[in-house]
Design an enzyme around this catalytic site. Structure first.
Site, PDB file in Angstrom:
ATOM      1  N   LEU A 109      20.923  -3.163  16.604  1.00 28.25           N
ATOM      2  CA  LEU A 109      19.891  -3.345  15.577  1.00 28.25           C
ATOM      3  C   LEU A 109      18.646  -4.033  16.133  1.00 28.25           C
ATOM      4  O   LEU A 109      17.551  -3.869  15.592  1.00 28.25           O
ATOM      5  CB  LEU A 109      20.435  -4.184  14.411  1.00 28.25           C
ATOM      6  CG  LEU A 109      21.188  -3.437  13.319  1.00 28.25           C
ATOM      7  CD1 LEU A 109      21.780  -4.417  12.319  1.00 28.25           C
ATOM      8  CD2 LEU A 109      20.277  -2.463  12.595  1.00 28.25           C
ATOM      9  N   TYR A 149      16.187  -7.381  17.556  1.00 29.75           N
ATOM     10  CA  TYR A 149      15.627  -8.573  16.921  1.00 29.75           C
ATOM     11  C   TYR A 149      16.756  -9.522  16.497  1.00 29.75           C
ATOM     12  O   TYR A 149      16.958  -9.822  15.329  1.00 29.75           O
ATOM     13  CB  TYR A 149      14.758  -8.191  15.715  1.00 29.75           C
ATOM     14  CG  TYR A 149      13.591  -7.293  16.083  1.00 29.75           C
ATOM     15  CD1 TYR A 149      12.398  -7.838  16.535  1.00 29.75           C
ATOM     16  CD2 TYR A 149      13.708  -5.908  15.996  1.00 29.75           C
ATOM     17  CE1 TYR A 149      11.333  -7.018  16.891  1.00 29.75           C
ATOM     18  CE2 TYR A 149      12.651  -5.085  16.355  1.00 29.75           C
ATOM     19  CZ  TYR A 149      11.469  -5.647  16.796  1.00 29.75           C
ATOM     20  OH  TYR A 149      10.427  -4.828  17.150  1.00 29.75           O
ATOM     21  N   CYS A 204      -3.925   6.929  -9.944  1.00 28.24           N
ATOM     22  CA  CYS A 204      -4.263   6.455  -8.602  1.00 28.24           C
ATOM     23  C   CYS A 204      -5.749   6.634  -8.286  1.00 28.24           C
ATOM     24  O   CYS A 204      -6.258   7.754  -8.201  1.00 28.24           O
ATOM     25  CB  CYS A 204      -3.413   7.198  -7.572  1.00 28.24           C
ATOM     26  SG  CYS A 204      -3.717   6.656  -5.884  1.00 28.24           S
ATOM     27  N   ARG A 237      22.589  -1.058  -3.035  1.00 26.68           N
ATOM     28  CA  ARG A 237      22.121  -0.874  -4.409  1.00 26.68           C
ATOM     29  C   ARG A 237      23.294  -0.699  -5.369  1.00 26.68           C
ATOM     30  O   ARG A 237      23.188  -1.039  -6.548  1.00 26.68           O
ATOM     31  CB  ARG A 237      21.204   0.345  -4.501  1.00 26.68           C
ATOM     32  CG  ARG A 237      19.813   0.110  -3.949  1.00 26.68           C
ATOM     33  CD  ARG A 237      18.944   1.321  -4.131  1.00 26.68           C
ATOM     34  NE  ARG A 237      17.599   1.062  -3.631  1.00 26.68           N
ATOM     35  CZ  ARG A 237      16.747   2.010  -3.257  1.00 26.68           C
ATOM     36  NH1 ARG A 237      17.099   3.282  -3.341  1.00 26.68           N
ATOM     37  NH2 ARG A 237      15.547   1.698  -2.825  1.00 26.68           N
ATOM     38  N   GLU A 279      18.322  -6.720   3.300  1.00 24.87           N
ATOM     39  CA  GLU A 279      16.893  -6.924   3.534  1.00 24.87           C
ATOM     40  C   GLU A 279      16.623  -7.447   4.942  1.00 24.87           C
ATOM     41  O   GLU A 279      15.634  -7.068   5.572  1.00 24.87           O
ATOM     42  CB  GLU A 279      16.307  -7.882   2.488  1.00 24.87           C
ATOM     43  CG  GLU A 279      16.228  -7.303   1.093  1.00 24.87           C
ATOM     44  CD  GLU A 279      15.297  -6.097   0.984  1.00 24.87           C
ATOM     45  OE1 GLU A 279      14.462  -5.887   1.897  1.00 24.87           O
ATOM     46  OE2 GLU A 279      15.382  -5.363  -0.013  1.00 24.87           O
ATOM     47  N   ASP A 281       6.111  -5.834   0.697  1.00 22.35           N
ATOM     48  CA  ASP A 281       6.257  -5.443   2.098  1.00 22.35           C
ATOM     49  C   ASP A 281       5.182  -4.421   2.446  1.00 22.35           C
ATOM     50  O   ASP A 281       4.253  -4.180   1.663  1.00 22.35           O
ATOM     51  CB  ASP A 281       7.662  -4.895   2.362  1.00 22.35           C
ATOM     52  CG  ASP A 281       7.923  -3.574   1.654  1.00 22.35           C
ATOM     53  OD1 ASP A 281       7.089  -3.145   0.829  1.00 22.35           O
ATOM     54  OD2 ASP A 281       8.979  -2.953   1.935  1.00 22.35           O
ATOM     55  N   CYS A 298       4.073  12.266  -6.901  1.00 25.54           N
ATOM     56  CA  CYS A 298       3.932  10.858  -7.267  1.00 25.54           C
ATOM     57  C   CYS A 298       3.855  10.680  -8.777  1.00 25.54           C
ATOM     58  O   CYS A 298       3.032  11.319  -9.446  1.00 25.54           O
ATOM     59  CB  CYS A 298       2.676  10.277  -6.616  1.00 25.54           C
ATOM     60  SG  CYS A 298       2.439   8.525  -6.975  1.00 25.54           S
ATOM     61  N   TYR A 315       8.683 -12.332   1.289  1.00 21.65           N
ATOM     62  CA  TYR A 315       9.181 -11.026   0.857  1.00 21.65           C
ATOM     63  C   TYR A 315      10.685 -11.047   0.600  1.00 21.65           C
ATOM     64  O   TYR A 315      11.163 -10.616  -0.453  1.00 21.65           O
ATOM     65  CB  TYR A 315       8.850  -9.946   1.898  1.00 21.65           C
ATOM     66  CG  TYR A 315       9.659  -8.704   1.659  1.00 21.65           C
ATOM     67  CD1 TYR A 315       9.333  -7.835   0.622  1.00 21.65           C
ATOM     68  CD2 TYR A 315      10.793  -8.433   2.423  1.00 21.65           C
ATOM     69  CE1 TYR A 315      10.102  -6.715   0.351  1.00 21.65           C
ATOM     70  CE2 TYR A 315      11.571  -7.322   2.157  1.00 21.65           C
ATOM     71  CZ  TYR A 315      11.222  -6.462   1.125  1.00 21.65           C
ATOM     72  OH  TYR A 315      11.998  -5.372   0.846  1.00 21.65           O
ATOM     73  N   GLN A 365      12.250  -4.097  10.423  1.00 18.76           N
ATOM     74  CA  GLN A 365      12.096  -3.392  11.704  1.00 18.76           C
ATOM     75  C   GLN A 365      13.147  -2.310  11.931  1.00 18.76           C
ATOM     76  O   GLN A 365      13.336  -1.867  13.068  1.00 18.76           O
ATOM     77  CB  GLN A 365      12.148  -4.394  12.880  1.00 18.76           C
ATOM     78  CG  GLN A 365      11.217  -5.587  12.756  1.00 18.76           C
ATOM     79  CD  GLN A 365       9.767  -5.229  12.956  1.00 18.76           C
ATOM     80  OE1 GLN A 365       9.457  -4.212  13.540  1.00 18.76           O
ATOM     81  NE2 GLN A 365       8.871  -6.062  12.465  1.00 18.76           N
ATOM     82  N   THR A 366      13.863  -1.885  10.878  1.00 18.75           N
ATOM     83  CA  THR A 366      14.945  -0.901  11.043  1.00 18.75           C
ATOM     84  C   THR A 366      14.885   0.112   9.905  1.00 18.75           C
ATOM     85  O   THR A 366      14.740  -0.259   8.745  1.00 18.75           O
ATOM     86  CB  THR A 366      16.321  -1.592  11.038  1.00 18.75           C
ATOM     87  OG1 THR A 366      16.340  -2.621  12.031  1.00 18.75           O
ATOM     88  CG2 THR A 366      17.435  -0.594  11.338  1.00 18.75           C
ATOM     89  N   CYS A 409       1.036  13.426  -2.951  1.00 18.54           N
ATOM     90  CA  CYS A 409       0.491  13.052  -4.264  1.00 18.54           C
ATOM     91  C   CYS A 409       1.079  13.904  -5.389  1.00 18.54           C
ATOM     92  O   CYS A 409       1.229  13.426  -6.520  1.00 18.54           O
ATOM     93  CB  CYS A 409      -1.027  13.177  -4.253  1.00 18.54           C
ATOM     94  SG  CYS A 409      -1.839  11.952  -3.182  1.00 18.54           S
TER      95      CYS A 409
END
Length: 349
Positions: free
Chosen positions: A80, A82, A208, A25, A37, A138, A202, A120, A42-43, A199
């Site tokens: 990692l 996969y 919501c 980021r 990404e 996702d 949030c 995605y 899966q991680t 909540c």
């Protein structure tokens, strides 16, 4: 598409004040977004960050990724899992070098044509890396929107995913698509989590519909997973007089294709006598050590391995076909031993 409420402003203000500081980021180039990404599939984020930092330090751009030797590439990915992800990453990098001068295309449709980049990932690269309005839906986003709209549809169904994508795009501000997509993912990761959502924390609690229903935790709905197939394996941990361990390369198809492993003696649980007999077909002079067999289990998405490994010694001989002798240093630095064998790797090191 008419919306009953607007979420962008409170969501973005929350994100800017509360987001996690992450290396991809801090410098969200298209390449950095892409690598992160793919790793985050899966991680968990905490597990992926050190891999990401090491990966982009050694392979700082797409041409470097395209030129990396496969064994080194797999070693950078070791742990990692996969591994098809990193192989597709390199395939795509080579296409990008051939067709786009080593820079990812700033076009959603072109991104989707690259190996390993689905809807995605393409949306994440386009929106975060290029500032292009695009959805990046996702599991976190599906969960947030199921609760936000009190939607009881099965999120694994394509029609439900498509409807959610339309809702995301109806809410996405054109001036900040990347931050909006990241804010939704972050909300799902930190607040609107699986199980019981927080909540009270949030920024969208007043809007919501799931919260207003009194039981947002029941959402999202999805069909139960199929039971995993269980497979028994017997392996051989064979060490020669020089302290090297025998490694066997897996075939080019199936689980962990093309990676290294301790030799598999049988796809069933063998006792000591049968394990030694099977090992001696590879190493005729192998001797079973009076050491308790190692037990290990590894869970793949649709498969569960239950492993028994017998420790043996053998004289220094040429390795059998498809095998190599590897020193502990080579295990650390050169040969990729997948996480499925981490318990056995500890014994070998």
């Amino acid at each position: 598409m008419s919306e009953p409420f607007l979420i962008a402003q409170p969501l973005l203000h929350w994100f800017w004040a509360n987001h996690r500081v992450l290396p991809f980021r801090s410098d969200p180039t298209p390449y950095h977004v892409w690598v992160s990404e793919i790793m985050l599939q899966q991680t968990r984020v905490a597990a992926a960050v050190p891999y990401y930092e090491r990966f982009v330090q050694e392979l700082p751009d797409i041409p470097a990724l395209a030129a990396c030797e496969e064994e080194r590439l797999l070693k950078l990915w070791e742990g990692l899992g996969y591994y098809s992800r990193v192989r597709n990453l390199q395939k795509a990098a080579r296409i990008v070098c051939e067709q786009y001068g080593g820079q990812l295309p700033g076009d959603l449709a072109a991104l989707k044509k690259l190996p390993g980049i689905g809807d995605y990932t393409a949306g994440a690269i386009a929106s975060i890396g290029f500032g292009i309005p695009a959805p990046a839906v996702d599991g976190n986003v599906l969960r947030v929107f199921a609760r936000l709209y009190n939607d009881e549809g099965d999120i694994m169904q394509p029609a439900v995913k498509a409807a959610t994508t339309q809702k995301v795009m109806a809410q996405q501000p054109a001036e900040a698509p990347g931050d909006f997509n990241q804010a939704l993912m972050e909300l799902g990761a930190l607040v609107c989590t699986p199980g019981q959502p927080d909540c009270a924390a949030c920024p969208l609690q007043a809007l919501c519909l799931g919260r207003q229903s009194g039981n947002p935790a029941r959402l999202p709905q999805k069909a139960p997973k199929k039971a995993r197939k269980k497979c028994e394996l017997t392996l051989c941990l064979a060490q020669d007089a020089a302290g090297r361990w025998l490694l066997q390369k897996r075939g080019e198809q199936g689980v962990l294709a093309g990676l290294w492993q301790p030799p598999v003696l049988a796809e069933e649980a063998l006792d000591e006598k049968k394990a030694l007999a099977a090992a001696q077909k590879l190493l005729p002079a192998a001797v079973l050590l009076k050491e308790k067999p190692l037990k290990a289990k590894h869970i793949f998405t649709h498969l569960e391995w239950h492993m028994t490994a017998y420790v043996m010694t053998a004289p220094c001989t040429p390795p059998p076909e498809g095998c190599v002798w590897a020193s502990p240093a080579q295990l650390e630095q050169e040969y990729t031993l997948p996480g499925a064998f981490k318990t056995l790797r500890k014994r070998m090191l």
